[in-house]
Design a protein around this motif. Structure first.
Motif, short mmCIF file in Angstrom:
data_model
loop_
_atom_site.label_atom_id
_atom_site.label_comp_id
_atom_site.label_asym_id
_atom_site.label_seq_id
_atom_site.Cartn_x
_atom_site.Cartn_y
_atom_site.Cartn_z
N ARG A 16 1.03 -1.22 -0.09
CA ARG A 16 0.07 -0.06 0.04
C ARG A 16 0.86 1.20 -0.28
O ARG A 16 2.01 1.30 0.70
CB ARG A 16 -0.91 0.02 1.26
N ARG A 17 0.43 2.12 -0.98
CA ARG A 17 1.25 3.43 -0.93
C ARG A 17 0.84 4.41 0.04
O ARG A 17 -0.21 4.48 0.71
CB ARG A 17 1.03 4.15 -2.00
N GLU A 18 1.76 5.21 0.45
CA GLU A 18 1.50 6.35 1.57
C GLU A 18 0.30 7.16 0.94
O GLU A 18 0.65 7.81 0.02
CB GLU A 18 2.91 6.93 2.11
N THR A 19 -0.78 7.63 1.79
CA THR A 19 -1.48 8.71 1.45
C THR A 19 -0.75 10.15 1.52
O THR A 19 -0.22 10.41 2.24
CB THR A 19 -2.81 8.73 2.39
N VAL A 20 -1.02 10.65 0.25
CA VAL A 20 -0.38 11.97 -0.04
C VAL A 20 -1.61 12.95 0.25
O VAL A 20 -2.34 13.01 -0.65
CB VAL A 20 0.56 12.05 -1.15
N ARG A 21 -1.43 13.87 1.02
CA ARG A 21 -2.57 15.09 1.19
C ARG A 21 -1.85 16.43 0.45
O ARG A 21 -0.94 16.91 0.83
CB ARG A 21 -2.92 15.18 2.55
#
Length: 62
Positions: A16-21
């Protein structure tokens, strides 16, 4: 031949990729690729005169 990829299996194997805001709101840019120009009768007359002058200049060149 084609490779068949089953998305459920692929998703289970990939980390899973890190969520980028994003810090700024998104911008939606539209480009139609076409330039529209509305010509008035005066603009058409000026364009016609310029075309005639260019034709005369071109004919004079050796």
């Amino acid at each position: 031949m084609a490779d068949v990829v089953r998305l459920n299996e692929w998703l289970a194997r990939t980390p899973r990729r890190e969520t980028v805001r994003p810090e700024a709101p998104a911008q939606i840019l539209l480009f139609t690729g076409v330039r529209y120009e509305r010509l008035t009768p005066a603009m058409l007359a000026a364009r016609g005169k310029a075309d005639k002058q260019n034709a005369k200049d071109t004919a004079r060149r050796p």
